[in-house]
Design an enzyme around this catalytic site. Structure first.
Site, PDB file in Angstrom:
ATOM      1  N   GLU A 148      19.341 -39.041 -68.712  1.00 53.37           N
ATOM      2  CA  GLU A 148      19.857 -39.209 -70.068  1.00 53.37           C
ATOM      3  C   GLU A 148      20.179 -40.661 -70.443  1.00 53.37           C
ATOM      4  OE1 GLU A 148      21.764 -35.445 -71.794  1.00 53.37           O
ATOM      5  OE2 GLU A 148      22.975 -35.933 -70.034  1.00 53.37           O
ATOM      6  N   HIS A 187      27.082 -29.072 -74.608  1.00 52.72           N
ATOM      7  CA  HIS A 187      26.748 -30.102 -73.624  1.00 52.72           C
ATOM      8  C   HIS A 187      27.918 -31.041 -73.309  1.00 52.72           C
ATOM      9  CE1 HIS A 187      23.667 -33.570 -72.608  1.00 52.72           C
ATOM     10  NE2 HIS A 187      24.671 -33.517 -71.769  1.00 52.72           N
ATOM     11  N   HIS A 208      30.689 -34.709 -69.876  1.00 54.98           N
ATOM     12  CA  HIS A 208      30.721 -33.265 -70.131  1.00 54.98           C
ATOM     13  C   HIS A 208      32.176 -32.805 -70.164  1.00 54.98           C
ATOM     14  CE1 HIS A 208      26.560 -33.369 -67.960  1.00 54.98           C
ATOM     15  NE2 HIS A 208      26.513 -33.896 -69.163  1.00 54.98           N
ATOM     16  N   HIS A 223      28.956 -41.291 -71.643  1.00 54.40           N
ATOM     17  CA  HIS A 223      28.526 -39.917 -71.929  1.00 54.40           C
ATOM     18  C   HIS A 223      29.161 -39.010 -70.886  1.00 54.40           C
ATOM     19  CE1 HIS A 223      26.338 -36.273 -72.395  1.00 54.40           C
ATOM     20  NE2 HIS A 223      25.773 -36.390 -71.205  1.00 54.40           N
TER      21      HIS A 223
HETATM   22 MN    MN Z   1      24.759 -34.853 -70.103  1.00 51.20          MN
END
Ligand code: MN
Length: 242
Positions: free
Chosen positions: A83, A172, A104, A102
């Site tokens: 990603e 996500h 979760h 980023h």
């Molecule tokens: Mn991810």
């Protein structure tokens, strides 16, 4: 050992990125998944992030330099995060963004999956005044595995983020931006806490009184002014220097 290309980033930035990775793991904002990156301070058209590895284990030797298209430099055969396009496409569209996280982050997930908006409930989450859009990957690609695994998906995510500080990703996680590694780390940690507190507040008698836009803007500036304090504390703990 195979030779890997030398990073063009400063040593200070390398140290901050290693610390940032471990701090986010320490706060359980990242587990084996998620990542932090920084725009390269010597080559603003590139960015630095770890190879695909759990953030708590990241060292300076794991950092890779990626080009504007999120691809490793020639000669670097290490496996990058799938990603990484999240980061590259945000750096492309937001020239003032210097760091991206980023995650979760569990408490934000309900806000990405329902109609309830994530909003600033206290001053540590004030940067959320900008609004927190939700990225719906299906709008870009009906058949998807939720991962932002190429440039078109990265571009679509960056479009959803727009000029905001945080974007949720349905089913996500979330992505936050900052003017440097400390601010992006701060925002990732307090996005999680704000989400947790907002969920708790819904159990009590409402309506919830959120920060006004003006309070949000002012408090965002104040938090920038005191960022050095938590950063010193977190970095000391994460790098085991105390
Ligand atoms: Mn991810």
């Amino acid at each position: 050992m195979k030779k890997t290309p030398k990073l063009s980033a400063s040593r200070a930035l390398v140290e901050d990125l290693v610390a940032g990775s471990r701090i986010l793991a320490m706060h359980e904002v990242l587990d084996a998944y998620g990542h932090i990156s920084a725009r390269c301070d010597k080559r603003p058209d590139r960015f630095i992030m770890s190879r695909s590895r759990a953030p708590a284990l990241v060292t300076a030797a794991d950092l890779m330099e990626l080009d504007a298209d999120s691809e490793p430099l020639p000669g670097d055969k290490r496996k990058g995060f799938i990603e990484r396009y999240i980061h590259g496409e945000i750096y492309r569209t937001r020239p003032h963004v210097m760091a991206v996280v980023h995650s979760h982050s569990p408490s934000v997930i309900p806000f990405g999956a329902t109609r309830t908006k994530l909003r600033p409930i206290y001053h540590m989450g004030s940067f959320l005044w900008s609004g927190v859009p939700v990225f719906e990957i299906r709008k870009k690609r009906e058949n998807n595995d939720l991962l932002v695994r190429d440039r078109p998906l990265g571009q679509a995510l960056a479009e959803s983020l727009g000029g905001c500080n945080c974007v949720l990703m349905r089913g996500h996680g979330m992505t936050v931006v900052g003017d440097g590694v400390p601010e992006a780390v701060f925002r990732a940690i307090y996005t999680e806490m704000n989400a947790r507190l907002q969920l708790q507040a819904t159990l009590l008698e409402g309506p919830i009184e959120f920060l006004s836009e003006e309070e949000g803007k002012r408090s965002t500036v104040s938090n920038r002014g005191t960022l050095e304090r938590p950063w010193e504390l977190w970095k000391t703990k994460a790098l085991g220097r105390k």
